[in-house]
Design an enzyme around this catalytic site. Structure first.
Site, PDB file in Angstrom:
ATOM      1  N   SER A 147       8.676  -3.202  15.727  1.00  0.00           N
ATOM      2  CA  SER A 147       9.288  -3.876  14.568  1.00  0.00           C
ATOM      3  C   SER A 147       8.235  -3.960  13.487  1.00  0.00           C
ATOM      4  CB  SER A 147       9.711  -5.294  14.951  1.00  0.00           C
ATOM      5  OG  SER A 147      10.039  -6.042  13.802  1.00  0.00           O
ATOM      6  N   TYR A 162       7.925 -13.366  18.933  1.00  0.00           N
ATOM      7  CA  TYR A 162       8.475 -12.060  18.574  1.00  0.00           C
ATOM      8  C   TYR A 162       7.398 -11.212  17.877  1.00  0.00           C
ATOM      9  CZ  TYR A 162      11.766  -8.571  16.760  1.00  0.00           C
ATOM     10  OH  TYR A 162      12.423  -7.394  16.488  1.00  0.00           O
ATOM     11  N   LYS A 166       5.850  -7.695  19.384  1.00  0.00           N
ATOM     12  CA  LYS A 166       6.028  -6.395  18.731  1.00  0.00           C
ATOM     13  C   LYS A 166       4.678  -5.764  18.361  1.00  0.00           C
ATOM     14  CE  LYS A 166      10.504  -6.101  19.007  1.00  0.00           C
ATOM     15  NZ  LYS A 166      11.153  -5.052  19.813  1.00  0.00           N
TER      16      LYS A 166
END
Ligand code: NDP
Length: 256
Positions: A147, A162, A166
């Site tokens: 991401s 998150y 990533k």
């Protein structure tokens, strides 16, 4: 061979995790349109079967494995199913991922753990199972879905787990690329920006969108179709000299 022929995936077999919806579905259909037979691994049987049907309507073979990417036995069994039915695995897209939002100082430990388990451990366990069958063949294309959050810190939402997961996927990709180059396996990642998926229409995500749009030079959200070309490229022999790379597709978000 012409350049367009080098993008073709005829005769190749592929696995897409989290392929039952969203980005995974879009990438699975892209591989099928380019010529590959595509297996879907997902938690949701109904959506996975629907995508498998769509792949068959394109004229390719499809398989479904219902399992959890955080469980190594499930990853191994999904790959084994493909080997039993199709004899080989050429391409794998490790896409299954989740997110959540909490302020760092109040992050519940179990919520942190969930994100790291699926996004980072899940990608590793799948890549490990895939590489074990690719190594004897001395070839394979592994594509991990990272991401832009592995490069920048999103705002205004707080999502440390998150973002860290990533960033981990991007460096995991480099590490696996370095280890497995000697086996002819290419490992690359794709870092999407904000992509229009059903999640975008949910509250509280919807009310963030105007904020996000101000930070995207191209002035719009990405569509799933904006990711399909790079997935086919990374799966095909056109990308044979690329390994350990991360491709950012974010409408320019990370340049500001
Ligand atoms: P979705 O939530 O729409 O789809 C994810 C799919 O993965 C679902 O079918 C889900 O099943 C499945 N899944 C979740 N956990 C597991 C698991 N443990 N084992 C097997 N399957 C699982 O996600 P998106 O399409 O939005 O995102 C796909 C990937 O792209 C993720 O890695 C995400 O982080 C990344 N990404 C997404 C962006 C976006 O804007 N959407 C931007 C940047 C990156 P179920 O629904 O049953 O849980």
């Amino acid at each position: 061979m012409s350049i367009l022929d080098r993008f073709k995936l005829d005769g190749k077999t592929a696995l897409v995790t989290g392929g039952g919806q969203g980005i995974g579905r879009g990438l699975a259909l892209a591989l099928a349109q380019a010529g590959a037979d595509v297996a879907i691994m997902d938690l949701n049987e109904e959506t996975a079967n629907k995508v498998a049907q769509e792949i068959k309507e394109i004229g390719r073979r499809s398989l479904v494995y219902i399992g959890d990417v955080t469980v190594s036995k499930d990853c191994n069994n999904a790959v084994e199913m493909i080997i039993n039915k199709w004899g080989k695995l050429d391409i794998a897209i490790n896409n299954a991922g989740i997110g959540n939002w909490f302020d760092a100082e109040n992050y519940p430990e179990e919520e942190w753990q969930k994100v790291i388990e699926v996004n980072l451990k899940g990608v590793f366990l799948c890549a490990q199972a895939e590489a074990r069958v690719m190594i004897p063949k001395k070839c394979g294309k592994i594509i991990n879905i990272a991401s832009m959050s592995g490069h920048i810190v999103n705002k205004p939402q707080n999502q440390t787990a998150y973002n860290a997961s990533k960033a981990g996927v991007i460096h995991l990709t480099r590490s696996l690329a370095a280890e497995w180059a000697k086996y002819g396996i290419r490992v690359n990642s794709i870092s999407p920006g904000y992509i229009r998926t059903p999640l975008i229409d949910s509250e509280p995500v919807k009310k963030m969108v105007p904020e996000w749009l101000k930070m995207i030079p191209l002035g719009r959200l990405g569509e799933i179709s904006d990711l399909q070309g790079i997935a086919v490229y990374l799966a095909s022999e056109a990308s044979d000299y690329m390994t350990g790379a991360d491709i950012i597709i974010d409408g320019g978000y990370t340049v500001w």
